[in-house]
Every structure is written in structure tokens, then in C-alpha cells.
Design a protein around this motif. Structure first.
Motif, mmCIF file in Angstrom:
data_model
loop_
_atom_site.group_PDB
_atom_site.id
_atom_site.type_symbol
_atom_site.label_atom_id
_atom_site.label_comp_id
_atom_site.label_asym_id
_atom_site.label_seq_id
_atom_site.Cartn_x
_atom_site.Cartn_y
_atom_site.Cartn_z
ATOM 1 N N THR A 3 0.864 -1.188 0.000
ATOM 2 C CA THR A 3 0.000 0.000 0.000
ATOM 3 C C THR A 3 0.893 1.228 0.000
ATOM 4 O OG1 THR A 3 -0.095 0.036 2.383
ATOM 5 C CG2 THR A 3 -1.878 -1.087 1.228
ATOM 6 N N THR A 4 0.531 2.147 -0.734
ATOM 7 C CA THR A 4 1.290 3.395 -0.770
ATOM 8 C C THR A 4 0.520 4.447 0.018
ATOM 9 O OG1 THR A 4 0.241 4.065 -2.806
ATOM 10 C CG2 THR A 4 2.315 2.875 -2.989
ATOM 11 N N THR A 5 1.267 5.160 0.790
ATOM 12 C CA THR A 5 0.635 6.230 1.563
ATOM 13 C C THR A 5 1.027 7.564 0.967
ATOM 14 O OG1 THR A 5 2.495 6.292 3.075
ATOM 15 C CG2 THR A 5 0.644 4.899 3.697
ATOM 16 N N GLN A 6 0.086 8.381 0.972
ATOM 17 C CA GLN A 6 0.331 9.733 0.461
ATOM 18 C C GLN A 6 1.076 10.535 1.537
ATOM 19 O OE1 GLN A 6 -0.402 11.037 -2.453
ATOM 20 N NE2 GLN A 6 -1.345 9.203 -3.287
ATOM 21 N N PRO A 7 2.120 11.233 1.179
ATOM 22 C CA PRO A 7 2.802 12.080 2.168
ATOM 23 C C PRO A 7 1.889 13.226 2.593
ATOM 24 C CG PRO A 7 3.730 12.441 -0.012
ATOM 25 C CD PRO A 7 2.757 11.320 -0.146
ATOM 26 N N ARG A 8 1.886 13.459 3.866
ATOM 27 C CA ARG A 8 1.044 14.536 4.387
ATOM 28 C C ARG A 8 1.850 15.839 4.374
ATOM 29 N NH1 ARG A 8 -3.029 12.283 8.741
ATOM 30 N NH2 ARG A 8 -3.150 10.188 7.966
ATOM 31 N N ILE A 9 1.216 16.856 3.978
ATOM 32 C CA ILE A 9 1.863 18.167 3.916
ATOM 33 C C ILE A 9 1.249 19.045 4.999
ATOM 34 C CG2 ILE A 9 2.279 20.192 2.520
ATOM 35 C CD1 ILE A 9 2.045 18.384 0.056
ATOM 36 N N PHE A 10 2.091 19.490 5.923
ATOM 37 C CA PHE A 10 1.645 20.394 6.978
ATOM 38 C C PHE A 10 2.156 21.790 6.646
ATOM 39 C CE2 PHE A 10 1.951 16.279 9.188
ATOM 40 C CZ PHE A 10 0.657 16.180 9.664
ATOM 41 N N LYS A 11 1.262 22.705 6.686
ATOM 42 C CA LYS A 11 1.665 24.084 6.439
ATOM 43 C C LYS A 11 2.021 24.731 7.771
ATOM 44 C CE LYS A 11 -0.978 24.710 2.288
ATOM 45 N NZ LYS A 11 -1.896 25.538 1.537
ATOM 46 N N LYS A 12 3.232 25.167 7.876
ATOM 47 C CA LYS A 12 3.698 25.827 9.091
ATOM 48 C C LYS A 12 3.820 27.320 8.797
ATOM 49 C CE LYS A 12 6.203 21.864 10.771
ATOM 50 N NZ LYS A 12 7.450 21.319 11.236
ATOM 51 N N ALA A 13 2.756 28.013 9.007
ATOM 52 C CA ALA A 13 2.763 29.460 8.756
ATOM 53 C C ALA A 13 1.776 30.123 9.707
ATOM 54 C CB ALA A 13 2.374 29.736 7.310
ATOM 55 N N PHE A 14 2.017 31.403 9.981
ATOM 56 C CA PHE A 14 1.122 32.174 10.826
ATOM 57 C C PHE A 14 0.064 32.835 9.964
ATOM 58 C CE2 PHE A 14 4.958 32.321 13.530
ATOM 59 C CZ PHE A 14 4.404 31.822 14.691
ATOM 60 N N THR A 15 -1.084 32.928 10.533
ATOM 61 C CA THR A 15 -2.131 33.666 9.837
ATOM 62 C C THR A 15 -1.996 35.143 10.173
ATOM 63 O OG1 THR A 15 -3.711 33.466 11.636
ATOM 64 C CG2 THR A 15 -3.699 31.695 9.993
ATOM 65 N N LEU A 16 -2.675 35.952 9.425
ATOM 66 C CA LEU A 16 -2.631 37.394 9.658
ATOM 67 C C LEU A 16 -3.185 37.735 11.035
ATOM 68 C CD1 LEU A 16 -1.951 40.137 8.486
ATOM 69 C CD2 LEU A 16 -4.219 40.211 7.476
ATOM 70 N N LEU A 17 -4.188 37.026 11.473
ATOM 71 C CA LEU A 17 -4.775 37.259 12.788
ATOM 72 C C LEU A 17 -3.772 36.935 13.899
ATOM 73 C CD1 LEU A 17 -7.252 37.986 14.476
ATOM 74 C CD2 LEU A 17 -7.921 35.584 14.372
ATOM 75 N N GLU A 18 -3.061 35.836 13.778
ATOM 76 C CA GLU A 18 -2.071 35.470 14.793
ATOM 77 C C GLU A 18 -0.940 36.505 14.867
ATOM 78 O OE1 GLU A 18 -2.348 30.608 14.723
ATOM 79 O OE2 GLU A 18 -1.154 31.628 13.197
ATOM 80 N N MET A 19 -0.489 36.979 13.722
ATOM 81 C CA MET A 19 0.564 37.993 13.708
ATOM 82 C C MET A 19 0.084 39.296 14.355
ATOM 83 S SD MET A 19 3.348 36.829 12.562
ATOM 84 C CE MET A 19 4.281 38.235 12.090
ATOM 85 N N THR A 20 -1.161 39.663 14.107
ATOM 86 C CA THR A 20 -1.716 40.882 14.703
ATOM 87 C C THR A 20 -1.786 40.756 16.219
ATOM 88 O OG1 THR A 20 -3.015 41.250 12.703
ATOM 89 C CG2 THR A 20 -3.686 42.449 14.673
ATOM 90 N N VAL A 21 -2.209 39.624 16.699
ATOM 91 C CA VAL A 21 -2.288 39.403 18.151
ATOM 92 C C VAL A 21 -0.898 39.487 18.773
ATOM 93 C CG1 VAL A 21 -2.808 37.691 19.929
ATOM 94 C CG2 VAL A 21 -4.430 38.094 18.078
ATOM 95 N N VAL A 22 0.094 38.871 18.147
ATOM 96 C CA VAL A 22 1.459 38.901 18.671
ATOM 97 C C VAL A 22 1.983 40.339 18.707
ATOM 98 C CG1 VAL A 22 3.848 38.223 18.179
ATOM 99 C CG2 VAL A 22 2.016 36.536 18.038
#
Length: 136
Positions: A3-22
Motif C-alpha cells: 500500500t502506498t501512503t500519500q505524504p502529508r503536507i503540513f503548512k507551518k505558517a502564521f495567519t494574519l490574525l495570529e501575527m496581529t495578536v502577537v
């Protein structure tokens, strides 16, 4: 069976809302630090003034102990300088909260800071808090 598994892609980025709060949290901490620093500077000026007044008061008491018949109202800076702690060569001055240099009225006991025309300078509003005065 393979069985082949699809590699999972995780996006590691901040949203505009998170940056504003920081950014807002950092700005709030900066403002708190500036206000605290300003209050600390005012306290340091008061503490320095009270130390200067204590040294003059100590010189007054030592002079009067050596010369018990002299009235306090006749004391001058020339009489007190030999009695100043740490071999001071002059009567100390203090800085006000606005940065002006103020002198000390020597011919009253305890000594007070001269705000001009013989009035007492004490921005703390109390003569018992040991800031800007000798206290009682």
C-alpha cells in the motif's frame, strides 16, 4: 500487498490574525515597560533628593551638637560644609521632576528643598514619605 501512503503536507505558517495578536501583545508590553520606567525615574529623583537632605540634616545636627547655643536660623553653608558626610566640598543640590536644579534651605530644621522664593518643593505631597524630604 503493497500500500502506498500519500505524504502529508503540513503548512507551518502564521495567519494574519495570529501575527496581529502577537504584535498587539508586544506593543502592550512595551508600553507597560515605558510607563514603569518613567515612574522609576521619578522615584530615583526623589530618593536622591532625600539622601541629599539627609546628609545636610546630619551636618546640621553635628554642627548644633558642637555649637549648642547657635540658633538654627543663623546656619549658613560655610558653617555646615566641614560637617558634611564623605568630605563633601559643597552643599548638594537636587533636580526637580522637570529637570531644574534646586537648592536646599539650610536655616530650618529639618532642611527642605527650595522651590523658589522660599517655598518648599515636595511633589510627593507628604512630608512623612521620605521622598523629597527628610521625613519625621
Amino acid at each position: 500487498m503493497k500500500t502506498t501512503t500519500q505524504p502529508r503536507i503540513f503548512k507551518k505558517a502564521f495567519t494574519l490574525l495570529e501575527m496581529t495578536v502577537v504584535i498587539l501583545v508586544l506593543m502592550t508590553l512595551l508600553k507597560i515597560g515605558l510607563v514603569t520606567s518613567s515612574s522609576l525615574d521619578q522615584w530615583k529623583l526623589g530618593r536622591t533628593a532625600s539622601e541629599a537632605l539627609r546628609s545636610v540634616y546630619t551636618a546640621q545636627r553635628m554642627y548644633l551638637a558642637d555649637n549648642p547655643t547657635v540658633a538654627v536660623s543663623t546656619i549658613t553653608s560655610a558653617l555646615l560644609i566641614p560637617y558634611m558626610p564623605n568630605n563633601a566640598t559643597a552643599i548638594p543640590t537636587v533636580k526637580s521632576l522637570t529637570g531644574t536644579t534646586l537648592s536646599i534651605i539650610l536655616n530650618v530644621s529639618p532642611p527642605v528643598i527650595n522651590a523658589g522664593s522660599g517655598t518648599t518643593y515636595d511633589p510627593s505631597g507628604s512630608n512623612k514619605d521620605s521622598l523629597w524630604d527628610v521625613g519625621e
